[in-house]
Design a protein around this motif. Structure first.
Motif, PDB file in Angstrom:
ATOM      1  N   UNK A 176      55.173   2.090 -11.427  1.00 22.84           N
ATOM      2  CA  UNK A 176      54.539   2.082 -10.112  1.00 22.84           C
ATOM      3  C   UNK A 176      53.113   2.620 -10.153  1.00 22.84           C
ATOM      4  N   UNK A 177      52.834   3.452 -11.145  1.00 24.71           N
ATOM      5  CA  UNK A 177      51.508   4.066 -11.272  1.00 24.71           C
ATOM      6  C   UNK A 177      51.320   4.493 -12.718  1.00 24.71           C
ATOM      7  N   UNK A 178      50.071   4.819 -13.077  1.00 17.70           N
ATOM      8  CA  UNK A 178      49.753   5.301 -14.421  1.00 17.70           C
ATOM      9  C   UNK A 178      49.183   6.712 -14.348  1.00 17.70           C
ATOM     10  N   UNK A 179      49.524   7.493 -15.360  1.00 17.77           N
ATOM     11  CA  UNK A 179      48.865   8.773 -15.582  1.00 17.77           C
ATOM     12  C   UNK A 179      48.034   8.636 -16.842  1.00 17.77           C
ATOM     13  N   UNK A 180      46.730   8.869 -16.715  1.00 17.30           N
ATOM     14  CA  UNK A 180      45.840   8.857 -17.870  1.00 17.30           C
ATOM     15  C   UNK A 180      45.571  10.296 -18.286  1.00 17.30           C
ATOM     16  N   UNK A 181      45.886  10.617 -19.522  1.00 20.06           N
ATOM     17  CA  UNK A 181      45.653  11.946 -20.068  1.00 20.06           C
ATOM     18  C   UNK A 181      44.343  11.933 -20.843  1.00 20.06           C
ATOM     19  N   UNK A 182      43.328  12.610 -20.323  1.00 21.01           N
ATOM     20  CA  UNK A 182      42.038  12.637 -20.995  1.00 21.01           C
ATOM     21  C   UNK A 182      40.930  13.043 -20.050  1.00 21.01           C
ATOM     22  N   UNK A 183      39.730  13.180 -20.595  1.00 22.04           N
ATOM     23  CA  UNK A 183      38.602  13.625 -19.794  1.00 22.04           C
ATOM     24  C   UNK A 183      37.791  12.481 -19.216  1.00 22.04           C
ATOM     25  N   UNK A 184      37.265  12.680 -18.028  1.00 20.03           N
ATOM     26  CA  UNK A 184      36.350  11.731 -17.420  1.00 20.03           C
ATOM     27  C   UNK A 184      37.031  10.542 -16.771  1.00 20.03           C
ATOM     28  N   UNK A 185      36.192   9.711 -16.133  1.00 23.99           N
ATOM     29  CA  UNK A 185      36.689   8.572 -15.351  1.00 23.99           C
ATOM     30  C   UNK A 185      36.591   7.248 -16.098  1.00 23.99           C
ATOM     31  N   UNK A 186      35.881   7.220 -17.228  1.00 27.57           N
ATOM     32  CA  UNK A 186      35.570   5.955 -17.886  1.00 27.57           C
ATOM     33  C   UNK A 186      36.829   5.169 -18.257  1.00 27.57           C
ATOM     34  N   UNK A 187      37.693   5.764 -19.056  1.00 28.43           N
ATOM     35  CA  UNK A 187      38.903   5.063 -19.486  1.00 28.43           C
ATOM     36  C   UNK A 187      39.867   4.845 -18.317  1.00 28.43           C
TER      37      UNK A 187
END
Length: 335
Positions: A176-187
């Protein structure tokens, strides 16, 4: 900085000794250039001459082969990215620079943003790939079902890079959604554009989480459509052929030139290493550009360009050879 990333100095010394390297070119992404002097000392201790590339380094597709040849370097050490399969004739080692920063605070903070969803896709960059299982356990403990895509074209399951989100695409219908683990908005923005799913960023460096807003995604989509519409009115096109070793896509450039000519458009190939507004400004008679190199340039540097700059698939939409809906189904960054 020394406590933030694992730079693997012992491995670097060992590789130089094992290979008998005498001249080493070190490539560092922007966030690691401050470690250049320290790494140069490590190379000298191992008996080789260090040379640090001061040019920008955009990813594993951007290996400094030409520079190494001119400098007679017999080894390239490329920091901050995982290995891609590239045809290089100078020995190259990749040091991924894994993050040492703890992720628990950012993951815990992400739960308030993920509250309405039960099935979560998990993605990250190579700097945090070793923390993926820890993140999964924390989310499972909070009652979430976590799905991680297979490695696909990447080195690791769950890994994404700026132009490659195929493993996230393979699971987008399961979550239903993604969690991105990392810094910043780029990826994270690339992940949102590719999957068209809600994306929450868990930023370990800031120790907090925040969502990528739907308005931010829609703003990019609207602007891309405007660029396509404006390019349709152009009569003269420059087709940009990237000269970085992992970004050269001459076959696509020649194909697009043929398509444009068939539609009565004038088209010329432009070869360049750095695709930026200053370089394009030197061609005032060209009304629009198609970028066959890094597909993120057209999206992320949009405000700096004075004329439409399309990526390959956007150009195909403009020419009626691809549906707009195909872009919205995850084909923004294909080349």
């Amino acid at each position: 900085m020394t406590e933030t990333f694992e730079l693997e100095e012992d491995m670097l010394r060992g590789e130089i000794t094992r290979r008998g390297s005498r001249r080493v070119l070190i490539q560092l992404p922007e966030g690691l250039k401050g470690e250049g002097l320290r790494l140069a000392r490590v190379v000298e201790e191992a008996g080789a001459l260090p040379i640090i590339s001061a040019d920008p380094c955009y990813g594993a597709c951007d290996i400094a082969i030409d520079e190494a040849r001119r400098l007679n370097a017999d080894l390239i050490v490329h920091y901050g990215h995982s290995e891609l399969i590239l045809d290089v004739d100078i020995p190259t080692i990749y040091i991924e620079a894994r993050s040492k920063v703890q992720i628990d605070g950012a993951i815990e903070d992400s739960l308030r943003h993920l509250e309405e969803w039960g099935r979560i896709g998990l993605a990250t960059t190579v700097q945090h790939i070793h923390r993926l299982d820890e993140a999964r356990r924390m989310l499972n403990k909070a009652g979430k079902t976590v799905v991680v895509g297979d490695a696909g074209r990447m080195r690791y399951p769950g890994q994404v890079i700026g132009c490659e989100y195929s493993n996230a695409l393979t699971i987008k219908d399961e979550v239903e959604a993604f969690l991105f683990l990392g810094g910043g908005r780029f990826h994270a923005l690339g992940l949102a554009l590719t999957t068209m799913k809600p994306v929450v960023v868990a930023d370990p460096f800031e120790g907090r989480a925040y969502p990528i807003g739907e308005d931010e995604v829609q703003k990019v989509i609207r602007q891309r459509w405007i660029n396509i519409a404006q390019a349709r009115e152009a009569g003269a096109f420059g087709i940009l052929v990237g000269m970085k070793i992992g970004q050269t896509n001459l076959n696509s450039a020649l194909r697009l030139k043929r398509y444009l000519r068939e539609c009565g458009k004038d088209a010329v190939l432009l070869a360049l290493r750095e695709i930026n507004a200053e370089a394009l400004r030197e061609f005032p008679s060209i009304e629009a550009f198609v970028n066959t190199g890094c597909p993120r340039v057209s999206t992320d540097d949009l405000s700096t360009f004075e004329k439409p700059v399309l990526n390959v698939n956007e150009a195909l939409v403009m020419l009626g050879r691809m549906r707009w809906e195909d872009l919205l189904e995850g084909r923004w960054f294909e080349r």
